[in-house]
Design a protein around this motif. Structure first.
Motif, PDB file in Angstrom:
ATOM      1  N   TYR B  37     -23.027  17.371 -25.174  1.00  0.00           N
ATOM      2  CA  TYR B  37     -23.444  18.630 -25.786  1.00  0.00           C
ATOM      3  C   TYR B  37     -24.501  19.334 -24.931  1.00  0.00           C
ATOM      4  O   TYR B  37     -24.387  20.521 -24.622  1.00  0.00           O
ATOM      5  CB  TYR B  37     -23.991  18.355 -27.191  1.00  0.00           C
ATOM      6  CG  TYR B  37     -24.666  19.540 -27.832  1.00  0.00           C
ATOM      7  CD1 TYR B  37     -23.923  20.628 -28.291  1.00  0.00           C
ATOM      8  CD2 TYR B  37     -26.052  19.577 -27.978  1.00  0.00           C
ATOM      9  CE1 TYR B  37     -24.553  21.730 -28.866  1.00  0.00           C
ATOM     10  CE2 TYR B  37     -26.680  20.669 -28.559  1.00  0.00           C
ATOM     11  CZ  TYR B  37     -25.930  21.737 -29.007  1.00  0.00           C
ATOM     12  OH  TYR B  37     -26.546  22.819 -29.569  1.00  0.00           O
ATOM     13  N   TYR B  38     -25.535  18.584 -24.518  1.00  0.00           N
ATOM     14  CA  TYR B  38     -26.608  19.214 -23.741  1.00  0.00           C
ATOM     15  C   TYR B  38     -26.174  19.524 -22.305  1.00  0.00           C
ATOM     16  O   TYR B  38     -26.708  20.443 -21.682  1.00  0.00           O
ATOM     17  CB  TYR B  38     -27.873  18.346 -23.766  1.00  0.00           C
ATOM     18  CG  TYR B  38     -28.551  18.352 -25.113  1.00  0.00           C
ATOM     19  CD1 TYR B  38     -29.082  19.523 -25.639  1.00  0.00           C
ATOM     20  CD2 TYR B  38     -28.645  17.188 -25.881  1.00  0.00           C
ATOM     21  CE1 TYR B  38     -29.683  19.539 -26.890  1.00  0.00           C
ATOM     22  CE2 TYR B  38     -29.252  17.193 -27.127  1.00  0.00           C
ATOM     23  CZ  TYR B  38     -29.773  18.373 -27.622  1.00  0.00           C
ATOM     24  OH  TYR B  38     -30.373  18.389 -28.864  1.00  0.00           O
ATOM     25  N   LEU B  39     -25.203  18.761 -21.772  1.00  0.00           N
ATOM     26  CA  LEU B  39     -24.651  19.118 -20.458  1.00  0.00           C
ATOM     27  C   LEU B  39     -24.055  20.512 -20.517  1.00  0.00           C
ATOM     28  O   LEU B  39     -24.271  21.342 -19.630  1.00  0.00           O
ATOM     29  CB  LEU B  39     -23.543  18.122 -20.063  1.00  0.00           C
ATOM     30  CG  LEU B  39     -23.904  16.957 -19.161  1.00  0.00           C
ATOM     31  CD1 LEU B  39     -22.667  16.108 -18.911  1.00  0.00           C
ATOM     32  CD2 LEU B  39     -24.514  17.413 -17.845  1.00  0.00           C
ATOM     33  N   ALA B  40     -23.283  20.754 -21.586  1.00  0.00           N
ATOM     34  CA  ALA B  40     -22.633  22.060 -21.725  1.00  0.00           C
ATOM     35  C   ALA B  40     -23.651  23.134 -22.063  1.00  0.00           C
ATOM     36  O   ALA B  40     -23.662  24.212 -21.469  1.00  0.00           O
ATOM     37  CB  ALA B  40     -21.545  21.982 -22.801  1.00  0.00           C
ATOM     38  N   LYS B  41     -24.524  22.836 -23.004  1.00  0.00           N
ATOM     39  CA  LYS B  41     -25.431  23.866 -23.525  1.00  0.00           C
ATOM     40  C   LYS B  41     -26.566  24.198 -22.551  1.00  0.00           C
ATOM     41  O   LYS B  41     -26.838  25.363 -22.286  1.00  0.00           O
ATOM     42  CB  LYS B  41     -26.026  23.383 -24.845  1.00  0.00           C
ATOM     43  CG  LYS B  41     -26.989  24.403 -25.449  1.00  0.00           C
ATOM     44  CD  LYS B  41     -27.462  24.003 -26.826  1.00  0.00           C
ATOM     45  CE  LYS B  41     -28.414  25.057 -27.359  1.00  0.00           C
ATOM     46  NZ  LYS B  41     -29.795  24.577 -27.469  1.00  0.00           N
ATOM     47  N   ASN B  42     -27.212  23.161 -22.013  1.00  0.00           N
ATOM     48  CA  ASN B  42     -28.400  23.410 -21.177  1.00  0.00           C
ATOM     49  C   ASN B  42     -28.056  23.652 -19.718  1.00  0.00           C
ATOM     50  O   ASN B  42     -28.845  24.243 -18.991  1.00  0.00           O
ATOM     51  CB  ASN B  42     -29.365  22.205 -21.234  1.00  0.00           C
ATOM     52  CG  ASN B  42     -29.984  22.038 -22.611  1.00  0.00           C
ATOM     53  OD1 ASN B  42     -29.710  22.830 -23.507  1.00  0.00           O
ATOM     54  ND2 ASN B  42     -30.794  21.002 -22.777  1.00  0.00           N
ATOM     55  N   HIS B  43     -26.919  23.103 -19.268  1.00  0.00           N
ATOM     56  CA  HIS B  43     -26.641  23.128 -17.834  1.00  0.00           C
ATOM     57  C   HIS B  43     -25.319  23.820 -17.500  1.00  0.00           C
ATOM     58  O   HIS B  43     -24.944  23.886 -16.329  1.00  0.00           O
ATOM     59  CB  HIS B  43     -26.636  21.699 -17.287  1.00  0.00           C
ATOM     60  CG  HIS B  43     -27.910  20.952 -17.584  1.00  0.00           C
ATOM     61  ND1 HIS B  43     -29.081  21.149 -16.894  1.00  0.00           N
ATOM     62  CD2 HIS B  43     -28.211  20.041 -18.545  1.00  0.00           C
ATOM     63  CE1 HIS B  43     -30.044  20.386 -17.393  1.00  0.00           C
ATOM     64  NE2 HIS B  43     -29.550  19.709 -18.407  1.00  0.00           N
ATOM     65  N   GLY B  44     -24.603  24.284 -18.512  1.00  0.00           N
ATOM     66  CA  GLY B  44     -23.341  24.978 -18.271  1.00  0.00           C
ATOM     67  C   GLY B  44     -22.259  24.116 -17.644  1.00  0.00           C
ATOM     68  O   GLY B  44     -21.317  24.628 -17.040  1.00  0.00           O
ATOM     69  N   ALA B 184     -17.160  19.997 -28.249  1.00  0.00           N
ATOM     70  CA  ALA B 184     -15.745  20.344 -28.092  1.00  0.00           C
ATOM     71  C   ALA B 184     -15.558  21.858 -28.052  1.00  0.00           C
ATOM     72  O   ALA B 184     -14.736  22.376 -27.292  1.00  0.00           O
ATOM     73  CB  ALA B 184     -14.926  19.723 -29.224  1.00  0.00           C
ATOM     74  N   ALA B 185     -16.359  22.559 -28.847  1.00  0.00           N
ATOM     75  CA  ALA B 185     -16.247  24.027 -28.884  1.00  0.00           C
ATOM     76  C   ALA B 185     -16.623  24.640 -27.544  1.00  0.00           C
ATOM     77  O   ALA B 185     -16.192  25.751 -27.217  1.00  0.00           O
ATOM     78  CB  ALA B 185     -17.132  24.586 -29.996  1.00  0.00           C
ATOM     79  N   MET B 186     -17.441  23.935 -26.753  1.00  0.00           N
ATOM     80  CA  MET B 186     -17.838  24.468 -25.441  1.00  0.00           C
ATOM     81  C   MET B 186     -16.914  23.961 -24.322  1.00  0.00           C
ATOM     82  O   MET B 186     -17.193  24.179 -23.146  1.00  0.00           O
ATOM     83  CB  MET B 186     -19.299  24.103 -25.141  1.00  0.00           C
ATOM     84  CG  MET B 186     -20.289  24.888 -26.018  1.00  0.00           C
ATOM     85  SD  MET B 186     -22.026  24.617 -25.584  1.00  0.00           S
ATOM     86  CE  MET B 186     -22.320  22.986 -26.256  1.00  0.00           C
ATOM     87  N   GLY B 187     -15.851  23.226 -24.708  1.00  0.00           N
ATOM     88  CA  GLY B 187     -14.846  22.840 -23.719  1.00  0.00           C
ATOM     89  C   GLY B 187     -14.872  21.394 -23.277  1.00  0.00           C
ATOM     90  O   GLY B 187     -14.073  20.975 -22.438  1.00  0.00           O
ATOM     91  N   VAL B 188     -15.789  20.594 -23.832  1.00  0.00           N
ATOM     92  CA  VAL B 188     -15.832  19.170 -23.479  1.00  0.00           C
ATOM     93  C   VAL B 188     -14.614  18.456 -24.076  1.00  0.00           C
ATOM     94  O   VAL B 188     -14.229  18.736 -25.213  1.00  0.00           O
ATOM     95  CB  VAL B 188     -17.127  18.532 -24.028  1.00  0.00           C
ATOM     96  CG1 VAL B 188     -17.089  17.014 -23.899  1.00  0.00           C
ATOM     97  CG2 VAL B 188     -18.351  19.108 -23.322  1.00  0.00           C
ATOM     98  N   HIS B 189     -13.988  17.588 -23.305  1.00  0.00           N
ATOM     99  CA  HIS B 189     -12.869  16.798 -23.813  1.00  0.00           C
ATOM    100  C   HIS B 189     -13.385  15.507 -24.443  1.00  0.00           C
ATOM    101  O   HIS B 189     -14.056  14.718 -23.787  1.00  0.00           O
ATOM    102  CB  HIS B 189     -11.895  16.456 -22.682  1.00  0.00           C
ATOM    103  CG  HIS B 189     -10.985  17.595 -22.329  1.00  0.00           C
ATOM    104  ND1 HIS B 189      -9.937  17.473 -21.449  1.00  0.00           N
ATOM    105  CD2 HIS B 189     -10.977  18.887 -22.758  1.00  0.00           C
ATOM    106  CE1 HIS B 189      -9.316  18.640 -21.346  1.00  0.00           C
ATOM    107  NE2 HIS B 189      -9.928  19.515 -22.121  1.00  0.00           N
ATOM    108  N   LEU B 190     -13.057  15.302 -25.708  1.00  0.00           N
ATOM    109  CA  LEU B 190     -13.420  14.065 -26.395  1.00  0.00           C
ATOM    110  C   LEU B 190     -12.143  13.247 -26.537  1.00  0.00           C
ATOM    111  O   LEU B 190     -11.211  13.644 -27.237  1.00  0.00           O
ATOM    112  CB  LEU B 190     -14.017  14.383 -27.771  1.00  0.00           C
ATOM    113  CG  LEU B 190     -15.181  15.385 -27.766  1.00  0.00           C
ATOM    114  CD1 LEU B 190     -15.637  15.687 -29.189  1.00  0.00           C
ATOM    115  CD2 LEU B 190     -16.344  14.850 -26.941  1.00  0.00           C
ATOM    116  N   ILE B 191     -12.102  12.109 -25.838  1.00  0.00           N
ATOM    117  CA  ILE B 191     -10.853  11.356 -25.748  1.00  0.00           C
ATOM    118  C   ILE B 191     -11.039   9.982 -26.367  1.00  0.00           C
ATOM    119  O   ILE B 191     -11.769   9.137 -25.838  1.00  0.00           O
ATOM    120  CB  ILE B 191     -10.391  11.269 -24.280  1.00  0.00           C
ATOM    121  CG1 ILE B 191     -10.133  12.699 -23.761  1.00  0.00           C
ATOM    122  CG2 ILE B 191      -9.137  10.424 -24.165  1.00  0.00           C
ATOM    123  CD1 ILE B 191     -10.181  12.821 -22.275  1.00  0.00           C
TER     124      ILE B 191
END
Lengths: 85, 404
Positions: B37-44, B184-191
């Motif tokens: 989550y923070y990878l996507a949110k804080n670091h794009g 997931a909403a920011m595009g991260v794949h949860l597998i």
């Protein structure tokens, strides 16, 4: 609760024993000669396998003696014939 | 026949894994999900896969006792846990998802003169670090938690307690789902159902992970595998100073609200809160031997119960509803390892032992920073693997009370 086969007293409840961690960890022969890395390995690093593990137990509420056993950490089964004084 | 509600909408999609990602996170528990989550949110950074061998948040995230606090003794610990607590305080708004975070406070009881000295010292250390902390006498303990037995006529009388009002509990499942949904909403794949069976290394650099769904290449592989950290790291030739143990907990049947706060006792060794739904939630220390089985021995539960009854006589007629165990990775200094390994691109977050839940947003924040920059965040820098060689341990054994 584990049923642990003490080599002197026979099978007893785990509550009678104290755990001693990995077996066969020898004190370094010449500690002063070790590098920091080697000393750290001796002091802080132990095997942590998911599977067969040779470990120490002390029968604190019984004969109060140490012994080695081989247990599978994935199933907790203690291998017959692998308990040694 | 009564109407059965429809299955709720899924909060995240379950894509098939791509053959390559910038970042692969091994372990879909709280820490893995918060990191994504923070990878996507804080670091794009959104070319990220979280690989989970079972279902999301089904390991220790589903098995902890949900206590959140930051009243640790040492500066390093106070730093990362207080950062986490500040994030907890805004997390519901941040995630747009209810997590039932309830700041009902935590009492850490003292039962001996040494306990008292250690506790007062910790209160002062906490205040210097900006962590809310008070020292309370037995009567004040009784005011905050009327069901605690503060009689002097018991084996280990309550001589006082430290109190952190901002501490509390949260609903662990909702926390995981909130992070998963937002990531997931920011595009991260949860597998899910995707076990990592090996980490591929060439020329000292991580290349890919082997999984039960095939090979997945990765620029960075970040471990967040809790009790299985040693097993995964060993496939990359990295040894970790952790030992894996079962840690048990239990709940009672549902009861009327009787317990308004969280109580922890180092000396008689139990910690107790009451969940929103009404069950008493209790835990204590690890089972002593190494094991990867998610179950422990009943005599450990009996010891917890005798400790709980000493403190809370009112529980005498409550019934245990369910006991369980998670497997936790314990380090020699009871502090985590978060940072780099000797393998380039392979990062490790492990060793949280008995206290990982409370750190979830804080470690996610710092681990994401470490992944994005290739260097640790100042708050997790002290928790390096090298500290076991340099001797700069963060010795929280006993310093912060009880198995947390």
């Amino acid at each position: 609760m584990l049923l642990i086969p003490c080599p002197w007293c026979g099978p007893r409840d785990e509550a009678e024993f104290h755990y001693g961690g990995q077996a066969h960890v020898a004190y370094p022969e010449n500690p002063a000669a070790l590098s920091d890395e080697e000393w750290a390995r001796y002091l802080f690093f132990r095997d942590n396998p998911k599977g067969r593990f040779a470990e120490r137990w002390n029968h604190t509420a019984g004969c109060r003696r140490w012994f080695n056993a081989v247990r599978n950490t994935a199933t907790n089964e203690i291998e017959a014939g692998e308990v040694t004084a | 026949m009564r109407d059965v509600p429809e299955h709720p909408d899924w909060l995240w999609s379950s894509p098939e894994p791509k053959r390559s990602y910038d970042v692969v996170i091994v372990g879909g528990g709280g820490h893995g999900l918060a990191t994504a989550y923070y990878l996507a949110k804080n670091h794009g950074i959104t070319d990220v896969a979280v690989l989970e061998r079972g279902w999301l948040a089904g390991g220790n995230m589903a098995r902890n006792t949900t206590i959140i606090r930051s009243n640790y003794l040492w500066d390093e610990s106070a730093g990362i846990y207080e950062h986490a607590l500040k994030l907890w305080e805004g997390l519901e708004d941040d995630l747009g998802y209810p997590i039932l975070f309830s700041q009902r406070g935590v009492l850490n009881l003292a039962h001996s003169l040494q306990d008292v000295r250690d506790s007062v010292r910790r209160v002062h250390a906490n205040r210097l670090n900006g962590v809310d902390a008070e020292w309370l006498g037995p009567d004040e303990v009784k005011e905050i938690c009327p069901i605690v037995n503060v009689s002097p006529d018991v084996r280990y009388p309550v001589l006082g307690a430290t109190y952190q009002p901002r501490a509390g509990i949260a609903k662990h499942d909702y926390v995981a789902w909130g992070f998963a949904r937002a990531a997931a909403a920011m595009g991260v794949h949860l597998i899910e159902n995707c076990e990592v069976t090996g980490v591929e290394v060439a020329d000292g650099r991580v290349q890919a992970v082997q999984t039960t769904k095939g090979r997945i290449a990765a620029g960075t592989v970040a471990l967040a595998a809790a009790g299985h950290s040693s097993v995964v790291a060993a496939t990359a030739g990295v040894e970790l100073p952790v030992q894996t143990h079962p840690l048990q907990a239990l709940v009672s049947e549902l009861l009327e609200p009787v317990h308004p706060t969280v109580v922890m006792s180092n000396a008689v060794h139990v910690y107790v809160s009451q969940a929103h739904k009404g069950e008493l939630v209790m835990g204590a220390g690890i089972d002593p031997y190494n094991s990867y089985r998610q179950r422990g021995a009943f005599h450990i539960i009996e010891q917890q119960m005798s400790a709980a009854l000493e403190l809370f006589p009112i529980f005498a007629r409550a019934h245990v509803l369910r006991t369980w165990a998670g497997i936790v990775d314990v380090t020699p200094d009871a502090s985590p390892v978060v940072g780099k390994t000797p393998v380039d691109g392979l990062l490790v977050n492990c060793g949280w032992g008995t206290g990982g839940f409370k750190a979830t947003p804080g470690v996610g924040w710092c681990y994401a920073h470490t992944i994005a920059h290739g260097e640790p965040h100042p708050l997790n820098a002290p928790f390096s693997l090298e500290r076991f060689t340099t001797g700069a341990l963060v010795d929280e054994h006993g310093a912060a009370a009880v198995a947390h």
